[in-house]
Design a protein around this motif. Sequence first.
Motif, PDB file in Angstrom:
ATOM      1  N   GLN A 125      25.669  18.901 -18.847  1.00  0.00           N
ATOM      2  CA  GLN A 125      26.248  19.133 -17.527  1.00  0.00           C
ATOM      3  C   GLN A 125      27.710  18.686 -17.476  1.00  0.00           C
ATOM      4  OE1 GLN A 125      23.982  17.799 -14.073  1.00  0.00           O
ATOM      5  NE2 GLN A 125      25.901  17.255 -13.038  1.00  0.00           N
ATOM      6  N   LEU A 126      28.570  19.559 -16.987  1.00  0.00           N
ATOM      7  CA  LEU A 126      30.000  19.275 -16.864  1.00  0.00           C
ATOM      8  C   LEU A 126      30.277  18.464 -15.587  1.00  0.00           C
ATOM      9  CD1 LEU A 126      31.344  22.772 -17.910  1.00  0.00           C
ATOM     10  CD2 LEU A 126      31.828  20.633 -19.116  1.00  0.00           C
ATOM     11  N   PRO A 127      31.409  17.789 -15.527  1.00  0.00           N
ATOM     12  CA  PRO A 127      31.780  17.085 -14.283  1.00  0.00           C
ATOM     13  C   PRO A 127      31.780  18.034 -13.092  1.00  0.00           C
ATOM     14  CG  PRO A 127      33.238  16.448 -16.076  1.00  0.00           C
ATOM     15  CD  PRO A 127      32.405  17.566 -16.598  1.00  0.00           C
ATOM     16  N   ASP A 128      31.314  17.514 -11.938  1.00  0.00           N
ATOM     17  CA  ASP A 128      31.108  18.351 -10.761  1.00  0.00           C
ATOM     18  C   ASP A 128      31.687  17.642  -9.540  1.00  0.00           C
ATOM     19  OD1 ASP A 128      30.210  20.014  -8.779  1.00  0.00           O
ATOM     20  OD2 ASP A 128      28.099  19.985  -9.386  1.00  0.00           O
ATOM     21  N   ALA A 129      32.469  18.387  -8.720  1.00  0.00           N
ATOM     22  CA  ALA A 129      33.126  17.785  -7.554  1.00  0.00           C
ATOM     23  C   ALA A 129      32.246  17.771  -6.303  1.00  0.00           C
ATOM     24  CB  ALA A 129      34.424  18.534  -7.246  1.00  0.00           C
ATOM     25  N   ARG A 130      31.084  18.418  -6.364  1.00  0.00           N
ATOM     26  CA  ARG A 130      30.247  18.518  -5.157  1.00  0.00           C
ATOM     27  C   ARG A 130      29.626  17.167  -4.800  1.00  0.00           C
ATOM     28  NH1 ARG A 130      26.575  23.520  -7.002  1.00  0.00           N
ATOM     29  NH2 ARG A 130      26.684  22.268  -8.913  1.00  0.00           N
ATOM     30  N   HIS A 131      29.651  16.861  -3.489  1.00  0.00           N
ATOM     31  CA  HIS A 131      29.035  15.631  -2.942  1.00  0.00           C
ATOM     32  C   HIS A 131      29.532  14.384  -3.679  1.00  0.00           C
ATOM     33  CE1 HIS A 131      26.497  18.584  -1.027  1.00  0.00           C
ATOM     34  NE2 HIS A 131      25.951  18.940  -2.180  1.00  0.00           N
ATOM     35  N   LEU A 132      30.800  14.375  -4.031  1.00  0.00           N
ATOM     36  CA  LEU A 132      31.334  13.318  -4.874  1.00  0.00           C
ATOM     37  C   LEU A 132      31.246  11.951  -4.200  1.00  0.00           C
ATOM     38  CD1 LEU A 132      32.505  13.391  -7.696  1.00  0.00           C
ATOM     39  CD2 LEU A 132      34.789  13.504  -6.726  1.00  0.00           C
ATOM     40  N   GLU A 133      31.601  11.892  -2.893  1.00  0.00           N
ATOM     41  CA  GLU A 133      31.625  10.587  -2.231  1.00  0.00           C
ATOM     42  C   GLU A 133      30.231   9.962  -2.133  1.00  0.00           C
ATOM     43  OE1 GLU A 133      31.815  13.701   1.110  1.00  0.00           O
ATOM     44  OE2 GLU A 133      32.536  13.434  -0.942  1.00  0.00           O
ATOM     45  N   GLN A 134      29.179  10.815  -1.921  1.00  0.00           N
ATOM     46  CA  GLN A 134      27.814  10.276  -1.865  1.00  0.00           C
ATOM     47  C   GLN A 134      27.362   9.770  -3.229  1.00  0.00           C
ATOM     48  OE1 GLN A 134      28.633  13.227  -0.539  1.00  0.00           O
ATOM     49  NE2 GLN A 134      27.991  13.270   1.619  1.00  0.00           N
ATOM     50  N   ARG A 135      27.719  10.513  -4.275  1.00  0.00           N
ATOM     51  CA  ARG A 135      27.318  10.103  -5.624  1.00  0.00           C
ATOM     52  C   ARG A 135      28.038   8.834  -6.048  1.00  0.00           C
ATOM     53  NH1 ARG A 135      29.243  15.209  -8.207  1.00  0.00           N
ATOM     54  NH2 ARG A 135      28.759  14.229 -10.217  1.00  0.00           N
ATOM     55  N   VAL A 136      29.326   8.731  -5.680  1.00  0.00           N
ATOM     56  CA  VAL A 136      30.082   7.516  -6.001  1.00  0.00           C
ATOM     57  C   VAL A 136      29.509   6.321  -5.248  1.00  0.00           C
ATOM     58  CG1 VAL A 136      32.316   6.362  -5.670  1.00  0.00           C
ATOM     59  CG2 VAL A 136      32.225   8.657  -6.659  1.00  0.00           C
ATOM     60  N   LYS A 137      29.200   6.522  -3.970  1.00  0.00           N
ATOM     61  CA  LYS A 137      28.640   5.418  -3.168  1.00  0.00           C
ATOM     62  C   LYS A 137      27.332   4.920  -3.758  1.00  0.00           C
ATOM     63  CE  LYS A 137      27.191   4.106   1.486  1.00  0.00           C
ATOM     64  NZ  LYS A 137      26.949   4.537   2.889  1.00  0.00           N
ATOM     65  N   ALA A 138      26.470   5.856  -4.199  1.00  0.00           N
ATOM     66  CA  ALA A 138      25.184   5.464  -4.788  1.00  0.00           C
ATOM     67  C   ALA A 138      25.391   4.616  -6.041  1.00  0.00           C
ATOM     68  CB  ALA A 138      24.363   6.711  -5.111  1.00  0.00           C
ATOM     69  N   GLU A 139      26.351   4.983  -6.876  1.00  0.00           N
ATOM     70  CA  GLU A 139      26.623   4.212  -8.098  1.00  0.00           C
ATOM     71  C   GLU A 139      27.209   2.843  -7.764  1.00  0.00           C
ATOM     72  OE1 GLU A 139      25.592   4.940 -10.971  1.00  0.00           O
ATOM     73  OE2 GLU A 139      24.957   6.992 -10.495  1.00  0.00           O
ATOM     74  N   VAL A 140      28.149   2.803  -6.804  1.00  0.00           N
ATOM     75  CA  VAL A 140      28.756   1.528  -6.426  1.00  0.00           C
ATOM     76  C   VAL A 140      27.696   0.571  -5.892  1.00  0.00           C
ATOM     77  CG1 VAL A 140      30.316   0.421  -4.757  1.00  0.00           C
ATOM     78  CG2 VAL A 140      31.064   2.457  -6.011  1.00  0.00           C
ATOM     79  N   GLU A 141      26.773   1.079  -5.076  1.00  0.00           N
ATOM     80  CA  GLU A 141      25.704   0.225  -4.544  1.00  0.00           C
ATOM     81  C   GLU A 141      24.856  -0.362  -5.666  1.00  0.00           C
ATOM     82  OE1 GLU A 141      24.869   2.127  -0.114  1.00  0.00           O
ATOM     83  OE2 GLU A 141      23.902   3.034  -1.866  1.00  0.00           O
ATOM     84  N   GLN A 142      24.613   0.425  -6.718  1.00  0.00           N
ATOM     85  CA  GLN A 142      23.816  -0.054  -7.850  1.00  0.00           C
ATOM     86  C   GLN A 142      24.569  -1.121  -8.654  1.00  0.00           C
ATOM     87  OE1 GLN A 142      20.608   0.817  -8.863  1.00  0.00           O
ATOM     88  NE2 GLN A 142      20.466   1.857  -6.885  1.00  0.00           N
ATOM     89  N   LEU A 143      25.899  -1.025  -8.660  1.00  0.00           N
ATOM     90  CA  LEU A 143      26.700  -1.921  -9.499  1.00  0.00           C
ATOM     91  C   LEU A 143      27.140  -3.197  -8.789  1.00  0.00           C
ATOM     92  CD1 LEU A 143      28.978   0.839 -11.086  1.00  0.00           C
ATOM     93  CD2 LEU A 143      27.178  -0.450 -12.273  1.00  0.00           C
ATOM     94  N   LEU A 144      26.878  -3.295  -7.484  1.00  0.00           N
ATOM     95  CA  LEU A 144      27.356  -4.452  -6.725  1.00  0.00           C
ATOM     96  C   LEU A 144      26.727  -5.763  -7.210  1.00  0.00           C
ATOM     97  CD1 LEU A 144      27.530  -3.104  -3.047  1.00  0.00           C
ATOM     98  CD2 LEU A 144      29.416  -3.697  -4.568  1.00  0.00           C
ATOM     99  N   GLY A 145      25.575  -5.666  -7.876  1.00  0.00           N
ATOM    100  CA  GLY A 145      24.923  -6.879  -8.377  1.00  0.00           C
ATOM    101  C   GLY A 145      25.614  -7.488  -9.583  1.00  0.00           C
TER     102      GLY A 145
END
Length: 780
Positions: free
Chosen positions: A182-202
């Motif tokens: 799968q190539l990089p995709d710009a769709r729903h970028l802010e939601q996907r970034v937020k989900a990753e940031v929430e996982q990494l906050l620990g």
Amino acid sequence: MNDLPINSIKSTFLTQLKSHDLIVEAETGSGKSTCLPLWAAESGRVLVVEPRRIACTSLAQFLAEQKGEPLGKSVGYAIKLENRCDDHTQVVFVTPGVALRWFAENQLSHFDTIIVDEFHERRWDTDLLVALLKHKPRHRVVVTSATIEGAKLARYLGAERLQANGRTFSVEIHHRATDTRQLPDARHLEQRVKAEVEQLLGLDGDILVFLPGRKEISQCQAALSSLDVLVTPLHASVTDEQRQLALNSQPQKKVVLATNVAETSLTIPNVVAVVDTGLERRTEQRNGRTTLSLKHISKASAKQRSGRAGRVMDGVCIRLYGEHAALAEVTPPELHRESLTEAMLASASCGAALSQLSFLESLPDKSVKQATEILAAMEAIDDSGLATEHGKRIYPLPIDALYADLVTRMPSKALKEAMVDLTAVLATPASLYRLSSNEEQLEKLGQEEPMGCDGQLAIRLLRGEKLSGTNVEPEALKEAQGLAKQMREVFELPELSVASRFEHRQLVEAIARLHPQLIFVRRERRQEALGNGEIEVLLGRNSRLKSKSQAAVVLDTHSLPGRGVKQTMTLATFTMPFELNRLEACGLGEWRQGDVVSVNDDAFLQLELVYAGRIVATKQQTAEGEFAIKPLLEAVKEGRYLPGFAQQRHNQIEHWKLYVALGLAEKTDVNTALDFDSWFSEQLAMLELTEPSELELFSAEDFEFEGIPYWEYDDFAQTYPFDLALGDLNLTVEYLSDKKLVYVVYKSGLRKVDPKRWELPKWKGWRVQYKKASRIIDVR
């Protein structure tokens, strides 16, 4: 800095530098950007070329602090509008643009070693600088990168390769895609970034997110606002305060949202995790236009990005695309993606024609030719490709060549001031202002600046006026005013506070005369589009050009790629209204001959001024010579003089052409394009007839056509008629002699039955077809 991986090559570096140019390959985080300049300084003054302003200032500040010295003493920097160094500063960090201007001034004679850092970004100015250093080898040259094509570059420069292996800290790579390709995709970028940031906050550390541009940074900033973290942007136009927040440790957990400015050279402390969207915005040539496109990053950039997580501790990199996504190995060089106008002028001003230089990859011939034509038209380069006095004058200005040419050639002081201020706004990367969404405020703005002119609005804001409906960006205003101040000093113009008044019409007409390609007119049928004869543009969202304005100066455009190369859409983002009726006064457009018209038996030639395919003015002049003949020709064809003559001679001419085609004539060199209009015009010219009343003195027999011998003509015309009447069915006849084919074509009549072969002339040996509308059948 003693435990950095780069230290493993220190002794070799110092030894080799005495006699060789060097290619230094080292992983991100190895310390090359901070250590190499200090080592090289042991052998003389060092110029370090960094691709971005933020890297220049940050690296210089970091090394000055490490040495316990004020910035500018032994380590300093020079960027556009800011200089923190002097002739005694031992290590100077500069952008490629500054390096090229210094090269043009004195060939960088004040420096012993030139270090070109992060070469893998392949900027046009970096590539050009390296080519110039190769062309005029007076310095020790060091080229560095974490992801460079080392062997290829070493062969190009004739340099030695040094490699520093190992990293200080490890980085775990994870891919977030169900499909490994799968190539990089710009769709729903802010939601996907937020989900990753929430996982990494620990994790115990800060998070760095790579995004393609300011738009996506703003969207992600809004999406992360609900989290209990400090969210700070990092891009080319951030304020000093935002840059300090991003690049320095903070007591609160931090998420840095960055463009690819954070890929290279910068150390963002305490970063434990990187979220890589795999996207960037970069320029490319599409259908002859430079467009800014959302693109997938290269594998080299992906490696750079992941390296940001391992600078000061073990880290993790989350890639929002597949592990085996088909990314290019390296980012294509800018010299292959953009217009070469700026590069050619820079090279010419540095004492070398662009065509004389050797590059890592050969330049596109089409782009070289286009840039040569543009600069030659400006009289900025001579026949040998070197800068003229005018070219040398406009090159040092920190603006594009087009704007520099306009500024230097303005006809009056007031207009020069206006063009300087206008250019300062256009040359500032960030937008000076945003229009309000409040309709009431925009209505007030329309009263305060009634022309709908982006140029007037920008100049007034730059000069300190407060206008309704505009949200001015303080940092952009500061930079634009600084640039205007610098250029006003160069041209010995008054300060902004006492700027001269200017006339709008005089300014746009001066621009039109100097660079007519900047004048666009509206399409007559598609009023939302404007053209200049070469390209078409649509009005950008923030352009204030009014619908009643039929022409405009377009000073800035933004091209967006469509699905296909030919579908590139170009937006006019900065416009100034131009009066359509002033095109003629500015010498624009081409006068074309239209119809000849008769007024009280006098012949007049209608002339039309055409610009970009649109008729913008008309005028009449007395018809003379061949044009005076046209009204006579029309009068005869209409039957007002010599009734029936035109049709009779037309048939004779067409029969003669058919007679020759069938091989019945002794002479075969007959003009197959001959028709009644051309034949009769020639007859009138021979007799020197120009007045309709003169035709009354002639009869049909005075204009004899020498075609088929008269004793044969009636029989031939009966055998090959051009018109047929079959009861209530009227037909015209067309002959294709080379195919031995006859078309009988429906003309009029109520008969519904198709014609039969027995009803028609014999036409022995010919194939006959009947045509009615789009229907064609064989007649049997």
